[in-house]
Scaffold this active site. Structure first.
Site, PDB file in Angstrom:
ATOM      1  N   TYR A  57      21.264 -41.571 -30.671  1.00  0.00           N
ATOM      2  CA  TYR A  57      20.321 -40.516 -30.156  1.00  0.00           C
ATOM      3  C   TYR A  57      19.176 -41.038 -29.358  1.00  0.00           C
ATOM      4  O   TYR A  57      18.212 -41.322 -29.879  1.00  0.00           O
ATOM      5  CB  TYR A  57      19.875 -39.502 -31.048  1.00  0.00           C
ATOM      6  N   HIS A 127      28.827 -42.793 -38.230  1.00  0.00           N
ATOM      7  CA  HIS A 127      28.755 -41.700 -37.145  1.00  0.00           C
ATOM      8  C   HIS A 127      30.323 -41.163 -36.838  1.00  0.00           C
ATOM      9  O   HIS A 127      30.517 -40.011 -36.666  1.00  0.00           O
ATOM     10  CB  HIS A 127      28.096 -42.176 -35.974  1.00  0.00           C
TER      11      HIS A 127
END
Ligand SMILES: NC(=O)c1ccc[n+]([C@@H]2O[C@H](COP(=O)([O-])OP(=O)(O)OC[C@H]3O[C@@H](n4cnc5c(N)ncnc54)[C@H](OP(=O)(O)O)[C@@H]3O)[C@@H](O)[C@H]2O)c1
Length: 316
Positions: A57, A127
């Site tokens: 992010y 992820h």
């Protein structure tokens, strides 16, 4: 805020988790540092005890906001909050790069600990699966981190059931994170299966990337790397017009109950019995405080059925 058991992890988590992809800044609307830090503070002040983030992010920026916000809130705040961060995905020169290389995972964990200003991570999530690297190697690195006390639990995200089962043979995988919302129900089966196996289940995109809040009424063009273009498909036809039809079914419920469309979307997700905690992304105190009001009420069975029918029409 009430808490629920997060599978067999022993963690007690709030039914809402703050997502911080938007707070990281890349691919979403711009906000000031103060606004983003205040959104995290608002979540914690309101009692949310679970925050989701990732090194991907905006190359650790979201993690750095979390570290700073919790530190600013004073001693003891970190211990009140559980942090899920991720590995095996990086954000390099504006592009997402997936890799399950063990050296990368060890390095990312070290960086995350620094970014988050902490000495442990409650949940470290792979992820995305990386087909190029044997799972034994990827999950071996996570097991080592757990043995060293850097992380407390291991999770996976965006794995299908076969990939999840393979991962579970390589390590003590205790949590699953997948997309699930009124407009994305493809993962329902694997989420139910995982819940039945005792995994902690957390879901993302409860607001369909924002479209289920009703804030988008006309179709706009977004930059190629904007997540409303690149990641969530509802900001293009034919889905955009179909979601607008779904909003028409949500609106009378919102009006009658005096609640927001966002609250309806989050409740639709969090009321499913195979979900432990539903995430929403929000970059401001106002949005966080508004969304949390969904915990004051629940959708009736009749409303759920009506929404399920309308959502099916969007998905068909
Ligand atoms: N594992 C994965 O691969 C994966 C993928 C996607 C997401 N996630 C995680 O899940 C979290 C949630 O997903 P998401 O953030 O992608 O999507 P989301 O929660 O479905 O939607 C976020 C969007 O909704 C907007 N929003 C929130 N509350 C609102 C309100 N009350 N009124 C109007 N707009 C509102 C946000 O606006 P602002 O940003 O302008 O405040 C943002 O644009 C992420 O932040 C991330 O932590 C994980």
């Amino acid at each position: 805020m009430e808490t629920v058991r997060f599978g067999k992890t022993g963690m007690m988590v709030t039914p809402l988790t703050l997502g911080t992809w938007g707070i990281g800044g890349a691919g979403w609307d711009e906000n000031t540092d103060e606004t983003r830090l205040d959104a995290i503070a608002a979540a914690v002040e309101c009692g949310i005890n679970f925050i989701d983030t990732a090194p991907a992010y905006n190359a650790g920026k979201a993690e750095r906001y979390i570290g700073k916000a919790l530190e600013q809130m004073g001693p003891g705040t970190r211990q009140k909050v559980q942090i899920a961060t991720k590995c095996a995905n990086s954000f390099i020169d504006g592009q997402y790069v997936r890799s399950g290389r063990p050296e990368l995972i060890l390095q990312q964990c070290e960086d995350s600990l620094k970014n988050l200003r902490t000495d442990y991570i409650d949940l470290l999530i792979v992820h995305w699966p990386d087909p190029e690297i044997p799972y034994e190697k990827t999950f071996g690195a996570l097991t080592r981190l757990k043995e060293e006390g850097c992380i407390r639990h291991i999770g996976v995200s965006n794995f299908n059931q076969e990939q999840l089962q393979r991962a579970m043979q390589c390590a003590d995988v205790e949590a699953l994170q997948l997309q699930y919302s009124m407009v994305e129900q493809g993962n329902a089966d694997v989420l139910q299966w995982a819940h039945g196996q005792g995994l902690g289940v957390m879901t993302y995109g409860s607001l369909g990337g924002g479209i289920l809040t009703g804030r988008y009424r006309t179709l706009e063009q977004y930059a190629p790397m904007d997540n409303r273009n690149r990641f969530y498909p509802y900001f293009r036809e034919p889905l955009f017009s179909r979601v607008m039809e779904l909003l028409k079914v949500m609106e009378p419920i919102a009006k009658e109950r005096g609640v927001t469309l966002a609250e309806i979307a989050i409740n639709w997700s969090r009321q499913k019995d195979f979900i432990d905690t539903s995430m929403f992304g929000a970059q401001s105190r106002q949005k966080v405080e508004s969304n949390i009001k969904c915990l004051d009420w629940t959708l009736s069975e009749e409303e759920m059925e009506m929404l399920d029918r309308a959502a099916k029409a969007v998905l068909s």
